[in-house]
Motif scaffolding. Sequence first.
Motif, PDB file in Angstrom:
ATOM      1  N   TYR A  27       1.308  -1.285  -0.034  1.00  0.00           N
ATOM      2  CA  TYR A  27      -0.091   0.345  -0.236  1.00  0.00           C
ATOM      3  C   TYR A  27       0.832   1.060   0.079  1.00  0.00           C
ATOM      4  N   LYS A  28       0.617   2.294  -0.710  1.00  0.00           N
ATOM      5  CA  LYS A  28       1.635   3.051  -0.731  1.00  0.00           C
ATOM      6  C   LYS A  28       0.497   4.717   0.093  1.00  0.00           C
ATOM      7  N   MET A  29       0.884   5.526   0.961  1.00  0.00           N
ATOM      8  CA  MET A  29       0.141   6.212   0.880  1.00  0.00           C
ATOM      9  C   MET A  29       1.012   8.344   0.704  1.00  0.00           C
TER      10      MET A  29
ATOM     11  N   ARG B 133       4.071   0.475   2.411  1.00  0.00           N
ATOM     12  CA  ARG B 133       4.264  -0.460   3.972  1.00  0.00           C
ATOM     13  C   ARG B 133       3.198  -1.892   2.619  1.00  0.00           C
ATOM     14  N   GLN B 134       3.337  -2.910   3.589  1.00  0.00           N
ATOM     15  CA  GLN B 134       2.384  -4.012   3.929  1.00  0.00           C
ATOM     16  C   GLN B 134       1.583  -4.370   4.542  1.00  0.00           C
ATOM     17  N   SER B 135       1.498  -3.861   5.338  1.00  0.00           N
ATOM     18  CA  SER B 135       0.622  -3.882   5.898  1.00  0.00           C
ATOM     19  C   SER B 135      -0.457  -2.418   6.356  1.00  0.00           C
ATOM     20  N   THR B 136      -2.617  -3.637   5.987  1.00  0.00           N
ATOM     21  CA  THR B 136      -2.958  -2.052   5.649  1.00  0.00           C
ATOM     22  C   THR B 136      -3.269  -1.748   6.801  1.00  0.00           C
ATOM     23  N   TRP B 137      -3.424  -2.153   7.874  1.00  0.00           N
ATOM     24  CA  TRP B 137      -3.342  -1.553   9.598  1.00  0.00           C
ATOM     25  C   TRP B 137      -1.985  -0.192   9.858  1.00  0.00           C
ATOM     26  N   LEU B 138      -1.058  -0.476   9.619  1.00  0.00           N
ATOM     27  CA  LEU B 138       0.296   0.236   9.376  1.00  0.00           C
ATOM     28  C   LEU B 138      -0.155   1.167   8.664  1.00  0.00           C
ATOM     29  N   ILE B 139      -0.386   1.158   7.326  1.00  0.00           N
ATOM     30  CA  ILE B 139      -0.286   2.070   6.511  1.00  0.00           C
ATOM     31  C   ILE B 139      -1.930   3.160   6.698  1.00  0.00           C
ATOM     32  N   VAL B 140      -3.357   2.583   7.621  1.00  0.00           N
ATOM     33  CA  VAL B 140      -4.056   3.019   7.623  1.00  0.00           C
ATOM     34  C   VAL B 140      -4.033   4.283   8.601  1.00  0.00           C
TER      35      VAL B 140
ATOM     36  N   VAL C   6      -4.280  13.244   2.350  1.00  0.00           N
ATOM     37  CA  VAL C   6      -3.110  12.213   2.664  1.00  0.00           C
ATOM     38  C   VAL C   6      -4.455  10.578   1.513  1.00  0.00           C
ATOM     39  N   VAL C   7      -4.261  10.290   0.815  1.00  0.00           N
ATOM     40  CA  VAL C   7      -4.435   9.414  -0.267  1.00  0.00           C
ATOM     41  C   VAL C   7      -3.249   8.275  -0.086  1.00  0.00           C
ATOM     42  N   ILE C   8      -4.609   6.762  -0.271  1.00  0.00           N
ATOM     43  CA  ILE C   8      -3.779   5.169  -0.091  1.00  0.00           C
ATOM     44  C   ILE C   8      -4.232   4.617  -1.324  1.00  0.00           C
TER      45      ILE C   8
ATOM     46  N   THR D 148     -11.506  -4.739   4.046  1.00  0.00           N
ATOM     47  CA  THR D 148     -11.660  -5.392   2.470  1.00  0.00           C
ATOM     48  C   THR D 148     -11.797  -6.866   3.100  1.00  0.00           C
ATOM     49  N   PRO D 149     -12.143  -7.795   2.890  1.00  0.00           N
ATOM     50  CA  PRO D 149     -11.556  -9.576   3.169  1.00  0.00           C
ATOM     51  C   PRO D 149     -10.269  -9.438   2.579  1.00  0.00           C
ATOM     52  N   GLY D 150      -9.748 -10.323   3.343  1.00  0.00           N
ATOM     53  CA  GLY D 150      -8.511  -9.650   2.672  1.00  0.00           C
ATOM     54  C   GLY D 150      -7.159  -9.474   2.547  1.00  0.00           C
ATOM     55  N   ARG D 151      -7.339  -8.221   3.281  1.00  0.00           N
ATOM     56  CA  ARG D 151      -6.365  -6.904   2.834  1.00  0.00           C
ATOM     57  C   ARG D 151      -6.111  -6.735   4.416  1.00  0.00           C
ATOM     58  N   ALA D 152      -7.221  -7.073   5.316  1.00  0.00           N
ATOM     59  CA  ALA D 152      -6.292  -6.163   6.868  1.00  0.00           C
ATOM     60  C   ALA D 152      -5.189  -6.287   7.578  1.00  0.00           C
ATOM     61  N   ALA D 153      -4.982  -7.603   7.161  1.00  0.00           N
ATOM     62  CA  ALA D 153      -3.674  -8.727   7.556  1.00  0.00           C
ATOM     63  C   ALA D 153      -1.886  -8.291   7.133  1.00  0.00           C
ATOM     64  N   ALA D 154      -1.218  -8.539   7.267  1.00  0.00           N
ATOM     65  CA  ALA D 154      -0.351  -8.215   6.798  1.00  0.00           C
ATOM     66  C   ALA D 154       1.203  -7.454   7.737  1.00  0.00           C
TER      67      ALA D 154
END
Length: 65
Positions: free
Chosen positions: A3-5, A18-25, A38-40, A59-65
């Motif tokens: 994910y790019k911010m 970042r690879q993690s959705t949680w961290l980038i958010v 800001v935009v992701i 979004t299913p399958g995107r919250a982990a990593a």
Amino acid sequence: MAYKMIAERDNATVRIERQSTWLIVAKARVWASEGWQVVITDTDGNSYPPEDFDRLLATPGRAAA
């Protein structure tokens, strides 16, 4: 999945990946709270402004990593 911010304010631009959705958010929310625009973007090219961050996390399958 990466994910790019992008955060912009005045004449400054910051890019973070970042690879993690949680961290980038989390990072994007902090930057947005400081007055940055800001935009992701995900690897599919979908863009998420701050009002859509919760949708990105749900979004299913995107919250982990």
